[in-house]
Design a protein around this motif. Structure first.
Motif, mmCIF file in Angstrom:
data_model
loop_
_atom_site.group_PDB
_atom_site.id
_atom_site.type_symbol
_atom_site.label_atom_id
_atom_site.label_comp_id
_atom_site.label_asym_id
_atom_site.label_seq_id
_atom_site.Cartn_x
_atom_site.Cartn_y
_atom_site.Cartn_z
ATOM 1 N N LEU A 259 98.240 32.021 88.357
ATOM 2 C CA LEU A 259 99.104 31.707 89.460
ATOM 3 C C LEU A 259 98.670 32.207 90.745
ATOM 4 C CD1 LEU A 259 102.592 31.443 87.982
ATOM 5 C CD2 LEU A 259 101.258 29.619 88.709
ATOM 6 N N SER A 260 98.333 33.492 90.732
ATOM 7 C CA SER A 260 97.867 34.159 91.966
ATOM 8 C C SER A 260 96.496 34.366 92.478
ATOM 9 C CB SER A 260 98.494 35.608 91.928
ATOM 10 O OG SER A 260 98.029 36.380 90.869
ATOM 11 N N GLY A 261 95.671 33.911 91.591
ATOM 12 C CA GLY A 261 94.292 34.115 91.718
ATOM 13 C C GLY A 261 93.760 33.751 93.330
ATOM 14 N N ALA A 262 93.254 34.454 94.130
ATOM 15 C CA ALA A 262 92.782 33.943 95.338
ATOM 16 C C ALA A 262 91.485 34.079 95.604
ATOM 17 C CB ALA A 262 93.707 34.846 96.456
ATOM 18 N N THR A 263 90.563 34.508 94.660
ATOM 19 C CA THR A 263 89.432 34.646 94.812
ATOM 20 C C THR A 263 88.538 33.526 95.197
ATOM 21 O OG1 THR A 263 89.453 36.636 93.053
ATOM 22 C CG2 THR A 263 87.243 35.644 93.675
ATOM 23 N N ALA A 264 88.889 32.432 94.543
ATOM 24 C CA ALA A 264 88.041 31.362 94.936
ATOM 25 C C ALA A 264 88.251 30.774 96.321
ATOM 26 C CB ALA A 264 88.815 30.040 94.114
ATOM 27 N N MET A 265 89.101 31.337 96.955
ATOM 28 C CA MET A 265 89.541 30.941 98.328
ATOM 29 C C MET A 265 88.785 31.679 99.284
ATOM 30 S SD MET A 265 91.274 28.091 98.479
ATOM 31 C CE MET A 265 90.103 27.839 97.044
ATOM 32 N N ALA A 315 102.924 47.059 88.707
ATOM 33 C CA ALA A 315 101.697 46.716 89.323
ATOM 34 C C ALA A 315 101.237 45.143 89.342
ATOM 35 C CB ALA A 315 100.444 47.526 88.137
ATOM 36 N N VAL A 316 101.620 44.333 88.280
ATOM 37 C CA VAL A 316 101.320 43.166 88.465
ATOM 38 C C VAL A 316 102.275 42.664 89.589
ATOM 39 C CG1 VAL A 316 101.744 40.861 87.398
ATOM 40 C CG2 VAL A 316 101.082 42.983 86.049
ATOM 41 N N ALA A 317 103.470 42.997 89.483
ATOM 42 C CA ALA A 317 104.493 42.504 91.006
ATOM 43 C C ALA A 317 103.610 42.838 92.073
ATOM 44 C CB ALA A 317 105.842 43.021 90.679
ATOM 45 N N ALA A 318 103.208 44.049 92.248
ATOM 46 C CA ALA A 318 102.613 44.616 93.444
ATOM 47 C C ALA A 318 101.280 43.596 93.886
ATOM 48 C CB ALA A 318 102.230 45.903 93.414
ATOM 49 N N PHE A 319 100.704 43.243 92.589
ATOM 50 C CA PHE A 319 99.494 42.423 92.975
ATOM 51 C C PHE A 319 99.788 40.941 93.470
ATOM 52 C CE2 PHE A 319 96.231 39.110 91.617
ATOM 53 C CZ PHE A 319 95.188 39.847 91.895
ATOM 54 N N GLY A 320 100.885 40.462 93.059
ATOM 55 C CA GLY A 320 101.410 39.356 93.527
ATOM 56 C C GLY A 320 101.952 39.392 95.175
ATOM 57 N N ALA A 321 102.629 40.608 95.454
ATOM 58 C CA ALA A 321 103.102 40.511 96.791
ATOM 59 C C ALA A 321 101.954 40.925 97.657
ATOM 60 C CB ALA A 321 104.044 41.964 96.845
ATOM 61 N N GLY A 322 100.852 41.591 97.150
ATOM 62 C CA GLY A 322 99.696 41.722 98.122
ATOM 63 C C GLY A 322 99.028 40.431 98.203
ATOM 64 N N THR A 323 99.024 39.414 97.421
ATOM 65 C CA THR A 323 98.551 37.980 97.425
ATOM 66 C C THR A 323 99.294 37.367 98.521
ATOM 67 O OG1 THR A 323 97.627 38.386 95.070
ATOM 68 C CG2 THR A 323 97.757 35.868 96.215
ATOM 69 N N ILE A 377 91.566 36.523 79.799
ATOM 70 C CA ILE A 377 91.340 37.210 81.149
ATOM 71 C C ILE A 377 90.184 36.026 81.926
ATOM 72 C CG2 ILE A 377 89.721 38.724 82.164
ATOM 73 C CD1 ILE A 377 90.575 40.843 80.203
ATOM 74 N N SER A 378 89.544 35.194 81.056
ATOM 75 C CA SER A 378 88.645 34.418 81.883
ATOM 76 C C SER A 378 89.511 33.139 81.999
ATOM 77 C CB SER A 378 87.458 33.886 81.009
ATOM 78 O OG SER A 378 86.573 34.983 80.323
ATOM 79 N N ALA A 379 90.436 32.876 81.175
ATOM 80 C CA ALA A 379 91.223 31.717 81.566
ATOM 81 C C ALA A 379 92.013 31.940 82.929
ATOM 82 C CB ALA A 379 92.330 31.331 80.357
ATOM 83 N N SER A 380 92.603 33.007 83.020
ATOM 84 C CA SER A 380 93.285 33.530 83.959
ATOM 85 C C SER A 380 92.232 33.438 85.407
ATOM 86 C CB SER A 380 93.789 34.876 83.986
ATOM 87 O OG SER A 380 92.821 35.844 84.030
ATOM 88 N N ASN A 381 91.289 33.812 85.249
ATOM 89 C CA ASN A 381 90.364 33.821 86.481
ATOM 90 C C ASN A 381 90.036 32.538 86.829
ATOM 91 O OD1 ASN A 381 90.330 36.639 86.868
ATOM 92 N ND2 ASN A 381 88.826 37.053 85.557
ATOM 93 N N GLU A 382 89.061 31.912 85.843
ATOM 94 C CA GLU A 382 88.736 30.488 86.086
ATOM 95 C C GLU A 382 89.685 29.453 86.374
ATOM 96 O OE1 GLU A 382 86.773 32.593 84.165
ATOM 97 O OE2 GLU A 382 85.498 32.722 86.071
ATOM 98 N N LEU A 383 90.561 29.430 85.645
ATOM 99 C CA LEU A 383 91.818 28.469 85.683
ATOM 100 C C LEU A 383 92.499 28.629 86.926
ATOM 101 C CD1 LEU A 383 93.076 27.696 82.184
ATOM 102 C CD2 LEU A 383 91.412 26.358 83.458
ATOM 103 N N GLY A 384 92.746 30.026 87.186
ATOM 104 C CA GLY A 384 93.322 30.486 88.624
ATOM 105 C C GLY A 384 92.622 29.883 89.832
ATOM 106 N N GLU A 385 91.167 29.753 89.676
ATOM 107 C CA GLU A 385 90.357 29.410 90.793
ATOM 108 C C GLU A 385 90.488 27.801 90.787
ATOM 109 O OE1 GLU A 385 86.315 30.664 90.389
ATOM 110 O OE2 GLU A 385 86.596 32.694 90.388
#
Length: 436
Positions: A259-265, A315-323, A377-385
């Motif tokens: 849901l929060s992956g921003a790397t692709a952008m 930590a996960v919540a902070a990651f979402g807020a930073g995104t 992990i890969s699903a979260s990264n690539e599907l997040g993209e």
């Protein structure tokens, strides 16, 4: 949230002084392993960063696509990397448990070496196309799926359990420092001459293959009963599914990053929002690793011991807020600072999750369980993209990043309720007896 760490295993036969020494780097095999990991990650991340930029730039320049249309191509790039990972993960985990693990890791390095050579040639001849970039990205997915379980399964066999937490943190330092240098070097080399980044990556992959070959042979552990390969592949997934605490930890990362992956952008932000080009993209990709490396160094010096579950959730919540904040930023320095904070939060949660997996997995299932974790992990990264690209095509890249970060915060709250075991985890001690 993509770093894969090795699980714990039985204590290997090591000389007395190495066992007593608190530093994993006192073990020669671990030093070779550390260098192999560092060079391979630096090479592959440099290539991945440049592939993303080349694909986005090619779509905008050669194919005349709009920002939204080109953003969707970046989402497809994540999808084509995920497909081979999804299909081959059970095979890769089984291979790491049945074959000599160094050979599997070297095999994956050689695939990435071939990709770097091909990309360098087609870049030199100005013959890149979207289809070619998608095809080579998919081949990189094949290399990744075999590399992860094999490399993860090697480390616990070359360090004793007493110093494994330090080895975990130092392995993360290798990963994260390479993740800082790789993107920055890739962006700068690409700006100087597009082909040079691929020569750089190919040389590093050769070094990685040579150093991992210097580690003593890591033979697969003997199994009491050998069953059909398909049955053994399923065993790893069943093990994860049957351990509620482990399942909650892995799926939290899975859904939060989807849901929060921003790397692709980031190519979109570099080219059309922040207007900083390929050099700026390298800095943007390196920034999370800076925060992660600082946290990893701190954890190597003083690993956390108490209230690990609650700290992981925060930590996960902070990651979402930073995104969310990053998505709204139009200033390069602010964006870099937010990415550093996101990387720090990510590293903290990765360390907790990785340590729990490592300290609760039997050696004979290590490759398969690592593969199952790697698939998440890969699903979260690539599907997040893919999620980010598809959403960006519909509502724009900024809205896609902001909405995704907010959703990650919601997932964290939901998982703390669905899996109260996460909140109750006080230490890294095994806790599966009470949550099956």
């Amino acid at each position: 949230m993509a770093t894969i760490f090795p699980p714990d295993g039985e204590e290997p036969e090591l000389p007395g002084p190495a066992i007593l020494d608190p530093s994993p780097l006192s073990i020669p095999d671990y030093r070779y392993y550390w260098v192999a990991r560092f060079t391979a990650v630096m090479a592959t991340i440099a290539v991945v960063v440049v592939i993303g930029y080349q694909l986005y730039d090619t779509a905008r320049t050669d194919y005349g696509m709009t920002i939204k249309e080109a953003s969707f191509q970046l989402g497809l790039l994540g999808l084509v990397q995920f497909v081979p990972i999804a299909l081959l993960t059970p095979v890769a985990g089984w291979a790491a448990d049945r074959f000599e693990r160094r050979s599997v890791a070297i095999f994956s390095n050689m695939i990435d070496f071939a990709i770097a050579i091909l990309l360098g040639w087609f870049t030199w001849t100005d013959a890149l196309t979207l289809n070619l970039l998608f095809g080579l990205a998919a081949l990189h997915g094949v290399a990744r799926v075999f590399s992860g379980p094999a490399m993860s399964a090697i480390a616990p066999n070359i360090v004793p359990p007493a110093i494994l937490p330090r080895a975990i943190a130092m392995s993360s330092i290798a990963w994260q420092s390479a993740s800082v240098i790789g993107p920055a070097a890739g962006g700068l080399l690409y700006a100087a001459h597009p082909t040079s980044v691929y020569i750089f990556a190919a040389a590093l992959l050769v070094i990685s293959a040579w150093t991992i070959s210097r580690v003593r042979p890591v033979l697969p552990p003997p199994a009491e009963v050998r069953r059909h390969p398909l049955r053994e592949m399923v065993d790893g997934l069943q093990f994860v599914w049957s351990k509620r605490f482990l399942l909650g930890t892995i799926t939290l990362d899975l859904f939060a990053v989807i849901l929060s992956g921003a790397t692709a952008m980031l190519p979109v932000y570099a080219r059309d929002i922040l207007h900083v080009g390929s050099e700026g993209l390298g800095l943007l990709r390196a920034a999370p690793a800076v925060g992660a490396a600082v946290v990893a160094l701190g954890l190597a010096i003083r690993p956390i011991e108490r209230n690990v579950g609650v700290k992981m959730l925060w930590a996960v919540a902070a990651f979402g807020a930073g995104t969310v904040a990053f998505g709204l930023s139009t200033n390069l320095l602010l964006s870099l600072a937010l990415l550093v904070l996101m990387g720090a939060a990510d590293m903290f949660s990765v360390f907790v999750r990785g340590t729990l997996i490592q300290l609760n997995t039997p050696d004979h299932m290590r490759g398969r369980v690592s593969a199952a974790s790697g698939l998440a992990i890969s699903a979260s990264n690539e599907l997040g993209e893919m999620r980010a690209g598809a959403m960006a095509a519909a509502i724009g890249p900024v809205s896609a990043v902001v909405v995704g970060g907010a959703a990650a915060i919601g997932v964290t709250a939901l998982w703390s309720w669905l899996f109260p075991e996460l909140r109750r985890a006080r230490t890294f001690e095994a806790r599966f007896d009470s949550d099956d």
